[in-house]
Design a protein around this motif. Structure first.
Motif, PDB file in Angstrom:
ATOM      1  N   LYS A  91       0.831  -1.195   0.000  1.00 11.92           N
ATOM      2  CA  LYS A  91       0.000   0.000   0.000  1.00 11.92           C
ATOM      3  C   LYS A  91       0.878   1.262   0.000  1.00 11.92           C
ATOM      4  CE  LYS A  91      -3.998  -2.075   2.310  1.00 11.92           C
ATOM      5  NZ  LYS A  91      -4.292  -2.847   1.156  1.00 11.92           N
ATOM      6  N   SER A  92       2.177   1.086   0.145  1.00 13.85           N
ATOM      7  CA  SER A  92       3.113   2.204   0.212  1.00 13.85           C
ATOM      8  C   SER A  92       3.385   2.782  -1.172  1.00 13.85           C
ATOM      9  CB  SER A  92       4.436   1.733   0.835  1.00 13.85           C
ATOM     10  OG  SER A  92       5.456   2.688   0.612  1.00 13.85           O
ATOM     11  N   ASP A  93       3.116   4.073  -1.330  1.00 10.67           N
ATOM     12  CA  ASP A  93       3.371   4.728  -2.610  1.00 10.67           C
ATOM     13  C   ASP A  93       4.860   4.733  -2.948  1.00 10.67           C
ATOM     14  OD1 ASP A  93       0.694   5.209  -2.987  1.00 10.67           O
ATOM     15  OD2 ASP A  93       0.767   7.289  -2.320  1.00 10.67           O
ATOM     16  N   ASP A  94       5.708   4.921  -1.941  1.00  7.15           N
ATOM     17  CA  ASP A  94       7.153   4.907  -2.184  1.00  7.15           C
ATOM     18  C   ASP A  94       7.607   3.539  -2.669  1.00  7.15           C
ATOM     19  OD1 ASP A  94       7.433   7.575  -1.477  1.00  7.15           O
ATOM     20  OD2 ASP A  94       8.014   7.133   0.591  1.00  7.15           O
ATOM     21  N   ALA A  95       7.103   2.497  -2.039  1.00 10.12           N
ATOM     22  CA  ALA A  95       7.466   1.145  -2.451  1.00 10.12           C
ATOM     23  C   ALA A  95       6.952   0.879  -3.866  1.00 10.12           C
ATOM     24  CB  ALA A  95       6.920   0.108  -1.479  1.00 10.12           C
ATOM     25  N   LYS A  96       5.732   1.308  -4.162  1.00 11.85           N
ATOM     26  CA  LYS A  96       5.174   1.112  -5.502  1.00 11.85           C
ATOM     27  C   LYS A  96       6.055   1.784  -6.555  1.00 11.85           C
ATOM     28  CE  LYS A  96       0.315   0.536  -4.293  1.00 11.85           C
ATOM     29  NZ  LYS A  96       0.201  -0.853  -4.670  1.00 11.85           N
ATOM     30  N   ARG A  97       6.482   3.014  -6.264  1.00 15.71           N
ATOM     31  CA  ARG A  97       7.352   3.726  -7.203  1.00 15.71           C
ATOM     32  C   ARG A  97       8.655   2.948  -7.419  1.00 15.71           C
ATOM     33  NH1 ARG A  97       8.671   8.035  -4.373  1.00 15.71           N
ATOM     34  NH2 ARG A  97      10.454   6.854  -3.644  1.00 15.71           N
ATOM     35  N   ASP A  98       9.232   2.451  -6.340  1.00 10.87           N
ATOM     36  CA  ASP A  98      10.475   1.674  -6.452  1.00 10.87           C
ATOM     37  C   ASP A  98      10.257   0.412  -7.278  1.00 10.87           C
ATOM     38  OD1 ASP A  98      11.756   3.584  -4.931  1.00 10.87           O
ATOM     39  OD2 ASP A  98      11.721   2.387  -3.082  1.00 10.87           O
ATOM     40  N   TYR A  99       9.162  -0.287  -7.026  1.00  9.06           N
ATOM     41  CA  TYR A  99       8.881  -1.514  -7.774  1.00  9.06           C
ATOM     42  C   TYR A  99       8.684  -1.205  -9.258  1.00  9.06           C
ATOM     43  CZ  TYR A  99       8.130  -3.461  -3.086  1.00  9.06           C
ATOM     44  OH  TYR A  99       8.282  -3.849  -1.789  1.00  9.06           O
ATOM     45  N   ILE A 100       7.994  -0.098  -9.564  1.00  6.57           N
ATOM     46  CA  ILE A 100       7.792   0.291 -10.958  1.00  6.57           C
ATOM     47  C   ILE A 100       9.138   0.580 -11.617  1.00  6.57           C
ATOM     48  CG2 ILE A 100       6.831   2.067 -12.491  1.00  6.57           C
ATOM     49  CD1 ILE A 100       4.474   2.259 -10.511  1.00  6.57           C
ATOM     50  N   TYR A 101      10.021   1.248 -10.897  1.00  7.22           N
ATOM     51  CA  TYR A 101      11.344   1.550 -11.448  1.00  7.22           C
ATOM     52  C   TYR A 101      12.089   0.261 -11.792  1.00  7.22           C
ATOM     53  CZ  TYR A 101      16.120   3.121 -11.924  1.00  7.22           C
ATOM     54  OH  TYR A 101      17.386   3.332 -12.408  1.00  7.22           O
ATOM     55  N   TYR A 102      12.071  -0.694 -10.875  1.00  8.96           N
ATOM     56  CA  TYR A 102      12.793  -1.944 -11.128  1.00  8.96           C
ATOM     57  C   TYR A 102      12.086  -2.824 -12.162  1.00  8.96           C
ATOM     58  CZ  TYR A 102      16.017  -0.428  -7.647  1.00  8.96           C
ATOM     59  OH  TYR A 102      16.953   0.320  -6.967  1.00  8.96           O
ATOM     60  N   LEU A 103      10.761  -2.670 -12.289  1.00 13.52           N
ATOM     61  CA  LEU A 103      10.060  -3.331 -13.395  1.00 13.52           C
ATOM     62  C   LEU A 103      10.532  -2.737 -14.724  1.00 13.52           C
ATOM     63  CD1 LEU A 103       6.499  -3.570 -11.828  1.00 13.52           C
ATOM     64  CD2 LEU A 103       7.808  -5.518 -12.711  1.00 13.52           C
ATOM     65  N   ALA A 104      10.712  -1.421 -14.750  1.00 11.53           N
ATOM     66  CA  ALA A 104      11.240  -0.774 -15.955  1.00 11.53           C
ATOM     67  C   ALA A 104      12.650  -1.278 -16.249  1.00 11.53           C
ATOM     68  CB  ALA A 104      11.248   0.748 -15.788  1.00 11.53           C
ATOM     69  N   LEU A 105      13.461  -1.348 -15.228  1.00 11.02           N
ATOM     70  CA  LEU A 105      14.834  -1.820 -15.393  1.00 11.02           C
ATOM     71  C   LEU A 105      14.867  -3.242 -15.949  1.00 11.02           C
ATOM     72  CD1 LEU A 105      17.918  -1.479 -14.863  1.00 11.02           C
ATOM     73  CD2 LEU A 105      17.474  -2.467 -12.608  1.00 11.02           C
ATOM     74  N   GLY A 106      14.094  -4.133 -15.367  1.00 10.43           N
ATOM     75  CA  GLY A 106      14.071  -5.521 -15.826  1.00 10.43           C
ATOM     76  C   GLY A 106      13.588  -5.646 -17.257  1.00 10.43           C
ATOM     77  N   ASN A 107      12.545  -4.902 -17.595  1.00 12.87           N
ATOM     78  CA  ASN A 107      12.048  -4.944 -18.974  1.00 12.87           C
ATOM     79  C   ASN A 107      13.074  -4.389 -19.947  1.00 12.87           C
ATOM     80  OD1 ASN A 107       9.140  -5.974 -19.340  1.00 12.87           O
ATOM     81  ND2 ASN A 107       9.081  -4.856 -17.423  1.00 12.87           N
TER      82      ASN A 107
END
Length: 163
Positions: A69-85
């Motif tokens: 539910k953490s917006d900061d964590a969500k942003r971090d996960y999105i960044y690393y999803l971008a990195l992996g892709n």
């Protein structure tokens, strides 16, 4: 830009991946998986040379994203999803994730730098045209100020980050 280039090129040794895998699997067997050990394993996997490992890391990151539910964590996960892709040369998807971050945080230098590097690689690898058009057209702003983002997980990411 050098930092983004380095993070996209950085790889993890198979021994290190195995070490994190053992920790993760033991936690899973004991039903004691934490977001921290799951993220550590996922981050390790997305930096693997093996595409199957990178894909597994992306799956774990999606699970983490969906469960927080953490917006900061969500942003971090999105960044690393971008990195992996991006590491899988799935540049359009990477750009969509980065655009979601930059829409909400236009000054996010980490996302800006990674986007510049992804765009540079697309150009170098001949993805220009299709990829840039997809990246640029990924965000569509509705008349009521609402935001529609092309792509399932990316749309969910943006909606949840926006809350």
């Amino acid at each position: 830009m050098e930092e983004s280039q380095q993070i996209l090129d950085e790889t993890v040794l198979p021994e290190e991946i195995q070490r994190y895998r053992v920790v993760y699997e033991k936690a899973k067997e004991a039903n004691q998986i934490t977001d921290e050990n799951k993220f550590s394993f996922a981050y390790c996997l997305v930096r693997s040379k093996a595409k199957a490992d990178v894909r597994h890391g992306l799956t774990l990151l999606r699970e983490l994203y969906d469960s927080t539910k953490s917006d900061d964590a969500k942003r971090d996960y999105i960044y690393y999803l971008a990195l992996g892709n991006a590491r899988l040369n799935e540049y359009e998807t990477a750009l969509n994730f980065l655009d979601a971050i930059l829409h909400l945080q236009p000054g996010n230098h980490q996302a800006k730098n990674l986007k510049e590097e992804v765009t540079r690689r697309m150009t170098r690898e001949g993805y220009v045209g299709m990829g840039i058009a997809v990246g640029a057209g990924a965000l569509l702003v509705g008349g009521g100020g609402g935001l529609l983002l092309v792509g399932g997980l990316t749309a969910a990411a943006l909606a949840l980050l926006k809350k």
